[in-house]
Scaffold this active site. Structure first.
Site, PDB file in Angstrom:
ATOM      1  N   GLN A   1       0.780  -1.250   0.000  1.00 22.74           N
ATOM      2  CA  GLN A   1       0.000   0.000   0.000  1.00 22.74           C
ATOM      3  C   GLN A   1       0.807   1.294   0.000  1.00 22.74           C
ATOM      4  O   GLN A   1       0.500   2.227  -0.739  1.00 22.74           O
ATOM      5  CB  GLN A   1      -0.962   0.015   1.203  1.00 22.74           C
TER       6      GLN A   1
ATOM      7  N   GLU B   1       1.043  -1.242   8.141  1.00 18.39           N
ATOM      8  CA  GLU B   1       0.246  -0.108   8.612  1.00 18.39           C
ATOM      9  C   GLU B   1       0.112   0.003  10.143  1.00 18.39           C
ATOM     10  O   GLU B   1       0.491   0.997  10.745  1.00 18.39           O
ATOM     11  CB  GLU B   1      -1.155  -0.224   7.982  1.00 18.39           C
TER      12      GLU B   1
ATOM     13  N   ASP C   1       0.486   3.809   5.923  1.00 18.29           N
ATOM     14  CA  ASP C   1       0.761   3.470   4.525  1.00 18.29           C
ATOM     15  C   ASP C   1       0.480   4.644   3.591  1.00 18.29           C
ATOM     16  O   ASP C   1       1.376   5.213   2.981  1.00 18.29           O
ATOM     17  CB  ASP C   1      -0.106   2.280   4.109  1.00 18.29           C
TER      18      ASP C   1
ATOM     19  N   GLY D   1      -8.166  20.666  18.977  1.00 18.01           N
ATOM     20  CA  GLY D   1      -7.899  22.098  18.912  1.00 18.01           C
ATOM     21  C   GLY D   1      -8.371  22.804  20.167  1.00 18.01           C
ATOM     22  O   GLY D   1      -8.684  22.169  21.175  1.00 18.01           O
ATOM     23  N   GLY D   2      -8.442  24.113  20.106  1.00 15.03           N
ATOM     24  CA  GLY D   2      -8.823  24.891  21.280  1.00 15.03           C
ATOM     25  C   GLY D   2     -10.326  24.943  21.520  1.00 15.03           C
ATOM     26  O   GLY D   2     -10.781  25.464  22.534  1.00 15.03           O
TER      27      GLY D   2
HETATM   28  C1  LIG Z   1       5.821  -4.617   3.271  1.00 17.66           C
HETATM   29  C2  LIG Z   1       6.867  -5.628   3.706  1.00 17.66           C
HETATM   30  C3  LIG Z   1       6.692  -5.960   5.173  1.00 17.66           C
HETATM   31  C4  LIG Z   1       6.647  -6.894   2.864  1.00 17.66           C
HETATM   32  O1  LIG Z   1       7.650  -7.835   3.117  1.00 17.66           O
HETATM   33  P1  LIG Z   1       7.836  -9.109   2.165  1.00 17.66           P
HETATM   34  O2  LIG Z   1       6.510  -9.560   1.647  1.00 17.66           O
HETATM   35  O3  LIG Z   1       8.618 -10.094   2.917  1.00 17.66           O
HETATM   36  O4  LIG Z   1       8.581  -8.527   0.871  1.00 17.66           O
HETATM   37  P2  LIG Z   1      10.058  -7.933   0.741  1.00 17.66           P
HETATM   38  O5  LIG Z   1       9.978  -6.469   0.646  1.00 17.66           O
HETATM   39  O6  LIG Z   1      10.944  -8.482   1.796  1.00 17.66           O
HETATM   40  O7  LIG Z   1      10.509  -8.500  -0.679  1.00 17.66           O
HETATM   41  C5  LIG Z   1      10.538  -9.881  -0.912  1.00 17.66           C
HETATM   42  C6  LIG Z   1      11.629 -10.323  -1.859  1.00 17.66           C
HETATM   43  O8  LIG Z   1      11.145 -10.200  -3.183  1.00 17.66           O
HETATM   44  C7  LIG Z   1      12.177  -9.764  -4.010  1.00 17.66           C
HETATM   45  N1  LIG Z   1      11.618  -9.138  -5.211  1.00 17.66           N
HETATM   46  C8  LIG Z   1      10.712  -8.151  -5.279  1.00 17.66           C
HETATM   47  N2  LIG Z   1      10.453  -7.845  -6.564  1.00 17.66           N
HETATM   48  C9  LIG Z   1      11.227  -8.642  -7.320  1.00 17.66           C
HETATM   49  C10 LIG Z   1      11.389  -8.788  -8.703  1.00 17.66           C
HETATM   50  N3  LIG Z   1      10.722  -8.050  -9.586  1.00 17.66           N
HETATM   51  N4  LIG Z   1      12.247  -9.728  -9.140  1.00 17.66           N
HETATM   52  C11 LIG Z   1      12.930 -10.499  -8.263  1.00 17.66           C
HETATM   53  N5  LIG Z   1      12.823 -10.402  -6.935  1.00 17.66           N
HETATM   54  C12 LIG Z   1      11.966  -9.484  -6.466  1.00 17.66           C
HETATM   55  C13 LIG Z   1      12.905  -8.778  -3.141  1.00 17.66           C
HETATM   56  O9  LIG Z   1      14.155  -8.511  -3.647  1.00 17.66           O
HETATM   57  C14 LIG Z   1      12.945  -9.535  -1.814  1.00 17.66           C
HETATM   58  O10 LIG Z   1      13.976 -10.501  -1.893  1.00 17.66           O
HETATM   59  P3  LIG Z   1      15.108 -10.684  -0.731  1.00 17.66           P
HETATM   60  O11 LIG Z   1      14.332 -10.930   0.522  1.00 17.66           O
HETATM   61  O12 LIG Z   1      15.856 -11.874  -1.228  1.00 17.66           O
HETATM   62  O13 LIG Z   1      15.889  -9.457  -0.683  1.00 17.66           O
HETATM   63  C15 LIG Z   1       8.283  -5.097   3.441  1.00 17.66           C
HETATM   64  O14 LIG Z   1       8.444  -4.915   2.067  1.00 17.66           O
HETATM   65  C16 LIG Z   1       8.578  -3.787   4.161  1.00 17.66           C
HETATM   66  O15 LIG Z   1       8.820  -3.733   5.366  1.00 17.66           O
HETATM   67  N6  LIG Z   1       8.603  -2.665   3.390  1.00 17.66           N
HETATM   68  C17 LIG Z   1       8.946  -1.370   3.898  1.00 17.66           C
HETATM   69  C18 LIG Z   1       7.855  -0.760   4.714  1.00 17.66           C
HETATM   70  C19 LIG Z   1       6.563  -0.696   3.970  1.00 17.66           C
HETATM   71  O16 LIG Z   1       6.432  -0.115   2.919  1.00 17.66           O
HETATM   72  N7  LIG Z   1       5.527  -1.262   4.614  1.00 17.66           N
HETATM   73  C20 LIG Z   1       4.175  -1.039   4.232  1.00 17.66           C
HETATM   74  C21 LIG Z   1       3.716  -1.884   3.178  1.00 17.66           C
HETATM   75  S1  LIG Z   1       2.078  -1.368   2.858  1.00 17.66           S
END
Ligand SMILES: CC(C)(COP(=O)(O)OP(=O)(O)OC[C@H]1O[C@@H](n2cnc3c(N)ncnc32)[C@H](O)[C@@H]1OP(=O)(O)O)[C@@H](O)C(=O)NCCC(=O)NCCS
Length: 426
Positions: free
Chosen positions: A17, A139, A168, A246-247
């Site tokens: 998001q 979030e 988000d 607010g106030g």
């Molecule tokens: C949202 C979140 C928790 C999701 O975590 P997740 O589902 O585990 O996903 P990740 O961001 O760790 O990415 C997963 C993997 O996919 C890989 N990936 C993503 N797109 C890719 C692509 N096009 N091709 C190949 N690999 C890809 C990433 O490199 C990562 O690999 P790694 O773990 O080996 O480095 C995390 O991305 C996060 O904390 N983001 C920052 C804060 C944020 O925006 N949070 C709110 C989300 S609404």
């Protein structure tokens, strides 16, 4: 009339998001947003909370308007080469992966700058540098760690998260401002820069008035809070229930039908200047000559009784009637509008804030359009892309690959096969 961000190209590595709301805003203003997704998988939200089997979810379709989708595996050699070409051709790279993900793919900020010194590299992370910098964040984690939850809810209940996605969508909004600021700066400097916004920081920025109250606490009780005068204040800014930040004192009161309708309520603010009109409207003109009630200071310790009297009156009318009567008296008030009411509100449809969009597999769907209106730059809200819908188009038109090169990249598994990309039924 041109769109405000026409000519700006965004390399959109965002998912879920926070990042998608940022790039969606830029796309609404006319930027060409190229959403990079993993072949055959795509943004996880395509399949989350799905209402129709085999069709992109509303979660995805409402957060990815106006974008083009290219599938690319950035962990293969060919995929990395294509990704480098994308970096060369784009003005902004936006991502919100877990900390270090892009570095692990081999694309550090140093490397990205080498490829394109004009690129702006923007990221959302859960936390900034510090003890939690490596944590993954969603979030509600941001709402809890950014000060929102500790100050939301009633004093005698647990902390509450809010329905507004301040972690988000709020951080996406902050990041979008950082990006356009960096684009403006690039006009003079000729160079891109790193733009980062942590969700904790974004939420805290939105809770600014609570940090204000934290400091006011040192100088005595927070008199506008419901804890005053009978409750106790601890060391931290407490939860303030429905008190106005607010106030001017405010509270949520019941309206006709509240027994069965969970949204038969209205927020009423007892602004000092409009208080005489309000007192007359509710049949308490006696307050106006009574020193116990006729000044804001006199009312402050007994706001609960003021609102109880107002409620006796509002309970005899529906929330829209209350608004109709109080608005001409300059009493600010807000009926509690349900999502159903907002979805059906004709004035929001007329301004394009609520829009219906056509989608090839979903049919027509309702969405929230661009809430920011520019007088000279139109903003149209188009549908979200299917997974990999524009892979060949982007490879060819933006990156200049030949049909043979595209086929070779497809055989390598670097890009997806467009006819095989659509999600399987949930
Ligand atoms: C949202 C979140 C928790 C999701 O975590 P997740 O589902 O585990 O996903 P990740 O961001 O760790 O990415 C997963 C993997 O996919 C890989 N990936 C993503 N797109 C890719 C692509 N096009 N091709 C190949 N690999 C890809 C990433 O490199 C990562 O690999 P790694 O773990 O080996 O480095 C995390 O991305 C996060 O904390 N983001 C920052 C804060 C944020 O925006 N949070 C709110 C989300 S609404």
């Amino acid at each position: 009339m041109g769109k405000a961000l026409e000519g700006v190209r965004i390399l959109d590595m965002t998912h879920v998001q926070s990042g998608p709301t940022c790039t969606q805003l830029l796309a609404w203003f006319g930027a060409d947003v190229l959403k990079v997704e993993r072949p055959g998988v795509g943004d996880a939200t395509r399949g989350q909370l799905r209402d129709i089997p085999g069709v992109d979810s509303l979660y995805f379709t409402m957060l990815n308007h106006n974008k083009r989708s290219i599938t690319l595996n950035t962990k293969t050699e060919t995929g990395k080469a294509i990704f480098e070409r994308l970096i060369e051709e784009c003005d902004v790279l936006v991502e919100n992966f877990a900390p270090g993900a892009l570095d692990r793919m081999g694309f550090t900020w140093e490397r990205i700058q080498e490829i394109n010194p004009r690129i702006i590299y923007a990221s959302v992370k859960g936390f900034g540098p510090g003890p939690y910098q490596d944590c993954k964040v969603y979030e509600n984690v941001a709402q809890c760690t950014g000060g929102s939850a500790s100050t939301t809810g009633f004093d005698d209940g647990p902390p509450l998260v809010t329905g507004a996605q301040i972690g988000d969508s709020g951080t996406g909004l902050h990041l979008a401002l950082g990006i356009v600021t960096a684009l403006y700066h690039r006009e003079q400097s000729g160079r891109g820069q790193r733009v980062e916004c942590a969700m904790q920081d974004g939420v805290l920025n939105l809770c600014r008035v609570k940090m204000r109250d934290q400091q006011r606490l040192a100088h005595g009780p927070l008199k506008e809070y419901p804890q005053y005068p009978n409750g106790t204040f601890g060391e931290a800014a407490p939860r303030s229930g429905n008190a106005s930040g607010g106030g001017q004192p405010g509270w949520v009161v019941k309206t006709k039908g509240w027994e069965t309708d969970p949204n038969a309520y209205i927020y009423v603010i007892t602004q000092a200047a409009a208080f005489p009109g309000l007192a007359r409207a509710i049949g308490r003109e006696d307050w106006l000559d009574d020193p116990e009630w006729n000044t804001p200071e006199a009312r402050l310790p007994k706001l609960d009784r003021v609102f109880a009297e107002i409620e006796k009156w509002t309970m005899t009318k529906d929330k829209f009637e209350v608004m109709e009567i109080l608005n001409p008296l300059n009493v600010p008030c807000g009926p509690i509008l349900s999502m159903k009411e907002l979805a059906e509100e004709s004035s929001l449809r007329a301004t394009g804030t609520v829009v219906e969009v056509d989608h090839p597999t979903r049919g027509s769907y309702l969405s929230v359009g661009n809430p920011v209106k520019l007088s000279d730059s139109p903003s149209e809200v188009g549908r979200s892309p299917l997974l990999g819908e524009h892979t060949s188009e982007i490879m060819q038109d933006v990156l200049g690959y030949s049909a043979e090169e595209i086929e070779a990249a497809r055989r390598d598994g670097a890009i997806g096969r467009e006819d095989a990309e659509q999600p399987a039924a949930a």
